[in-house]
Write a protein that holds these residues in place. Structure first.
Motif, PDB file in Angstrom:
ATOM      1  N   GLY A 168     -33.732   3.761  23.440  1.00  0.00           N
ATOM      2  CA  GLY A 168     -32.357   3.884  22.964  1.00  0.00           C
ATOM      3  C   GLY A 168     -32.335   4.158  21.473  1.00  0.00           C
ATOM      4  N   ARG A 169     -31.431   5.037  21.043  1.00  0.00           N
ATOM      5  CA  ARG A 169     -31.361   5.416  19.635  1.00  0.00           C
ATOM      6  C   ARG A 169     -30.189   4.763  18.908  1.00  0.00           C
ATOM      7  N   GLY A 170     -29.537   3.800  19.573  1.00  0.00           N
ATOM      8  CA  GLY A 170     -28.356   3.174  18.977  1.00  0.00           C
ATOM      9  C   GLY A 170     -28.681   2.036  18.030  1.00  0.00           C
ATOM     10  N   GLY A 171     -29.924   1.552  18.077  1.00  0.00           N
ATOM     11  CA  GLY A 171     -30.287   0.471  17.175  1.00  0.00           C
ATOM     12  C   GLY A 171     -31.341  -0.457  17.748  1.00  0.00           C
ATOM     13  N   ALA A 172     -31.172  -0.837  18.999  1.00  0.00           N
ATOM     14  CA  ALA A 172     -32.065  -1.842  19.563  1.00  0.00           C
ATOM     15  C   ALA A 172     -33.341  -1.237  20.144  1.00  0.00           C
ATOM     16  N   GLY A 173     -33.338   0.057  20.442  1.00  0.00           N
ATOM     17  CA  GLY A 173     -34.557   0.716  20.908  1.00  0.00           C
ATOM     18  C   GLY A 173     -35.017   0.302  22.291  1.00  0.00           C
ATOM     19  N   VAL A 184     -25.213   8.210  21.707  1.00  0.00           N
ATOM     20  CA  VAL A 184     -25.107   9.670  21.766  1.00  0.00           C
ATOM     21  C   VAL A 184     -26.485  10.342  21.712  1.00  0.00           C
ATOM     22  N   GLU A 185     -27.294   9.957  20.721  1.00  0.00           N
ATOM     23  CA  GLU A 185     -28.595  10.622  20.578  1.00  0.00           C
ATOM     24  C   GLU A 185     -29.488  10.351  21.787  1.00  0.00           C
ATOM     25  N   ASP A 219     -19.706   5.740  18.220  1.00  0.00           N
ATOM     26  CA  ASP A 219     -18.936   5.049  17.191  1.00  0.00           C
ATOM     27  C   ASP A 219     -19.659   5.008  15.848  1.00  0.00           C
ATOM     28  N   GLU A 220     -20.767   5.686  15.756  1.00  0.00           N
ATOM     29  CA  GLU A 220     -21.611   5.689  14.543  1.00  0.00           C
ATOM     30  C   GLU A 220     -20.918   5.238  13.263  1.00  0.00           C
ATOM     31  N   GLY A 232     -33.872   0.469  13.588  1.00  0.00           N
ATOM     32  CA  GLY A 232     -32.434   0.491  13.832  1.00  0.00           C
ATOM     33  C   GLY A 232     -31.902   1.845  14.239  1.00  0.00           C
ATOM     34  N   SER A 233     -30.946   2.314  13.469  1.00  0.00           N
ATOM     35  CA  SER A 233     -30.218   3.522  13.848  1.00  0.00           C
ATOM     36  C   SER A 233     -30.715   4.758  13.104  1.00  0.00           C
ATOM     37  N   GLY A 234     -31.948   4.719  12.604  1.00  0.00           N
ATOM     38  CA  GLY A 234     -32.490   5.914  11.959  1.00  0.00           C
ATOM     39  C   GLY A 234     -31.845   6.213  10.617  1.00  0.00           C
ATOM     40  N   ALA A 235     -31.482   5.160   9.898  1.00  0.00           N
ATOM     41  CA  ALA A 235     -30.810   5.332   8.615  1.00  0.00           C
ATOM     42  C   ALA A 235     -31.697   4.761   7.522  1.00  0.00           C
ATOM     43  N   ILE A 236     -32.220   5.633   6.671  1.00  0.00           N
ATOM     44  CA  ILE A 236     -33.109   5.175   5.603  1.00  0.00           C
ATOM     45  C   ILE A 236     -32.412   5.417   4.268  1.00  0.00           C
ATOM     46  N   VAL A 237     -32.289   4.347   3.481  1.00  0.00           N
ATOM     47  CA  VAL A 237     -31.610   4.456   2.187  1.00  0.00           C
ATOM     48  C   VAL A 237     -32.621   4.100   1.099  1.00  0.00           C
TER      49      VAL A 237
END
Ligand code: FMN
Ligand code: SF4
Ligand code: FES
Lengths: 460, 210
Positions: free
Chosen positions: A68-73, A224-225, A96-97, A330-335
């Motif tokens: 899963g690509r929503g966060g929990a994998g 979605v992804e 709902d991103e 998580g959700s593929g967000a790198i800051v």
């Protein structure tokens, strides 16, 4: 120049080397149109799937180990198997991103809505259900328009609705949308919202959506992804899919890399194969930190993820490794944050997000997050009290007891606490607010202390 | 006066028909009310309650949870500046201050001429294009102070034909033609779809002989 944001694609996608599973049409400025999708194989996977048995389709998705690509994998094929043999059952797509730093589902919805719709239909077919709700975040007007147009065209062409492609199979996909609330991304809150209620999470157990979801009927919620991967997998097979990525995490992921890098962007990257260092400094990726500054810290998986530092740069993008090191993909967000970043200010901003978005259902989260914000604000403003640092950690432990996940700090001889955190709350939002606090205080306690002890040095 | 118009009632009924239970249509219907009037009035909420068969209090309960619903008149343009982490790192807060000075209002406020309402908002999923903002939920990316001033001028002068008035979200709607629809599954139905039953794997015993 009068820009017309309405017809323009959202920017940010970087057409990079490497296999493309979900972004293959992104180069085409008209990729959202049905005829462009059809010309490049769109709905071909659905045609093939309709010739298969539903359980074969499910089996192939299970074999592909589609995480899963929503966060929990969590593997989609396994989650699908949790549905009891009860009908009716529903599919709800999570568009709902809104996790801070996350930018990928919107691109998938705006640029290739037919790929997503095809993924929905494949899922419905595999699970024997005939109603899918596609829930798009309220603020994403263009994504809603693109999906509406795509659905209208796909119905017209006979890909969705009654007697799909002339077969006896009938499935509806209904576009629905939110109205601004991060918490609605949590799957049980999403279901509440879709029932027309305030978007507050339900207690798990007993309300695992696969068993008791929408209208208390078995419901699969997928990101979605996650679903956008299905057309490729069904056309090329699980073995081909597993050629990409690592053994534990096959396939690719879309990663949004933002903050202080020279070339921020959304990249489709093979899972497990590259390290954070490759991403930040590699020529194919972000090409270094802005102004060639030093790296101070980075968030590896969205605002809810504990922070990483220099020491973690050589970790691969592998969920298990990142989890053991104290955070999540998580959700593929790198800051990425460089040396000029004020740790207290950054920490406050992320905490403030959780304080604003807490749904208020549980006390430790509702009270705790606002209290955390207040304390951080006063520290930043130069009115901090010496006991505030420990108070912050104490409030955190009321929301999430026990040692909170945090990265190793080798110079100080401190080891990592692995992910995930414990919680006294109904959902993980409250505990997420502790991530920036624990991360920042372990590393930069001196910065907090300096602001507290020498308030006059803090610029207004 | 701000009950839904006859056209919107027709649309509302079509939308309600898309959900297994009418209450599920609440958020789309509240958006419809906001599209018609620019905000959600008490009359509209009562009307929506009648249409969906729930109480007005339930409609208000749902409406008040979601940030996008405004229960009083706001500016023609909602200017939502992202100050979350990726935008903060790239000047989002400075941009917000510039906007406050330019428009002479604080977040949540509306200009005297009723043109603009300013908000500082959470991540809007454009983090690689920071700092960014939305005007009535249409994006502006990597915007600096000059770009902001130009945007405001253009909006004031009516040059942004691409941005609708506040309340209008998607301008393309899904149309579910009853002739083509599969038929939304009601939670009261039991039993699997026939097409699925027909395709289920043969019981183990039959497989052996096949
Ligand atoms: C506070 C919170 C917010 C979430 N937001 C999202 C989101 O915006 N999009 C999403 O797909 N999943 C989100 N999730 C995860 C969902 O609950 C759910 O696990 C996911 O949609 C399942 O899809 P997947 O298995 O395909 O990843 C969120 C979870 C929590 C706890
Ligand atoms: S943890 Fe926070 S957001 Fe989650 S249910 Fe409790 S109050 Fe709501
Ligand atoms: S942080 Fe501003 S768009 Fe994500």
């Amino acid at each position: 120049m009068a820009t017309n944001a309405y017809v323009e694609h959202a920017p940010g996608y970087v057409d990079n080397v490497g296999p493309k599973v979900v972004t293959s049409r992104f180069g085409d400025p008209e990729s959202y149109k049905l005829e462009r999708s059809e010309a490049t194989g769109g709905y071909g996977a659905l045609r093939a799937v309709l010739q298969m048995k539903p359980d074969e389709v499910h089996g192939q998705v299970r074999d592909a180990v589609l995480l899963g690509r929503g966060g929990a994998g969590f593997p989609a094929g396994v989650k699908w198997g949790f549905m009891p043999p009860v009908w009716p059952r529903y599919l709800v797509v999570n568009g709902d991103e809104s996790e801070p730093g996350t930018y990928k589902d919107r691109l998938l919805m705006e640029r290739d809505p037919h790929q997503l719709i095809e993924g929905c239909l494949i899922t419905c077919y595999a699970l024997g259900l005939n109603t899918c709700f596609l829930y798009v975040r309220g603020e994403m007007a263009l994504a809603q328009e693109r999906i509406a147009e795509a659905l209208n065209d796909a119905y017209e062409a006979g890909y969705v609705g009654r007697n799909i492609m002339g077969t006896d199979v009938s499935i509806d996909v209904v576009l629905t949308w939110g109205a601004g609330a991060y918490i609605v991304g949590e799957e049980t809150a999403l279901i509440e919202s879709l029932e027309g209620n305030r978007g507050m999470p339900r207690l798990k157990p007993p309300f695992f959506p696969a068993a008791k979801g929408l209208y208390m009927k078995p419901t699969i919620v997928n990101n979605v992804e996650t679903l956008a991967n299905l057309p490729w997998i069904m056309l090329n097979g699980p073995e081909a899919y597993k050629q990409f990525g690592s053994e534990k995490s096959p396939g690719t992921r879309m990663l949004a890399i933002s903050g202080h890098v020279k070339r921020p962007g959304v990249y489709e990257v093979e899972q497990g194969k590259v390290t954070f260092r490759d991403l930040f400094y590699g020529d194919n990726y972000c090409q270094g930190i802005r102004d060639d500054n030093d790296l101070k810290m980075f968030i590896p998986g969205g605002g809810s993820a504990p922070w990483f530092f220099e020491d973690q740069l050589d970790l691969p993008l592998e969920a298990a490794d990142v989890g053991a090191a104290g955070s999540m993909l998580g959700s593929g967000a790198i800051v990425v944050m460089d040396e000029t970043t004020d740790a207290v200010r950054a920490c406050l901003r992320v905490v403030r997000f959780f304080a604003r978005e807490s749904c208020g259902k549980c006390t430790p989260c509702r009270e705790g997050t606002t209290w955390e914000e207040k304390i951080l604000q006063r520290i930043l403003d130069g009115h901090g009290r010496p006991e505030d640092i420990d108070l912050l950690l104490d409030i955190g432990s009321q929301i999430s007891p026990g040692p909170y996940p945090v990265a190793a700090f080798e110079a100080a001889g401190e080891t990592a606490v692995p992910f995930p955190p414990k919680q006294t709350t109904i959902c993980p939002l409250g505990p997420s607010s502790v991530a920036p606090i624990t991360s920042a205080i372990r590393r930069f306690r001196d910065e907090f202390e300096a602001k507290i002890q020498a308030p006059e040095e803090v610029p207004a | 006066m701000s009950r839904l118009s006859p056209d919107n009632v027709l649309l509302a009924k079509e939308i309600i028909g898309r959900y297994p239970r009418p209450k599920s249509a609440l958020i789309p219907l509240l958006h419809l009310a906001q599209e018609q009037a620019g905000y959600v009035s008490n009359d509209a909420m009562e009307h929506i309650a009648e249409l969906t068969g729930v109480t007005p209090a339930e409609v208000l309960g749902t409406c008040s949870f979601y940030e996008m619903f405004k229960r009083e008149q706001v500016g023609k343009y909602m200017v939502n500046i992202c100050t979350n982490i990726s935008c903060q790192l790239n000047g989002g807060e400075e941009l917000l201050h510039h906007a406050e000075e330019t428009l002479g209002i604080r977040p949540g406020g509306t200009t005297d001429d009723g043109m603009f309402t300013l908000e500082d908002v959470e991540c809007i999923a454009a983090c690689t294009e920071a700092p960014c903002l939305q005007v009535n939920y249409r994006y502006e990316y990597r915007i600096d102070n000059d770009g902001f001033d130009k945007l405001i001028d253009d909006l004031r002068n009516g040059n942004r034909y691409d941005i609708p008035h506040h309340g209008t979200l998607a301008r393309i709607r899904q149309h579910l033609d009853p002739e083509r629809a599969a038929g939304i599954e009601s939670p009261e139905v039991t039993g699997k779809p026939q097409w699925f039953a027909d395709r289920e794997p043969a019981p183990e015993s039959e497989k052996e002989t096949a």
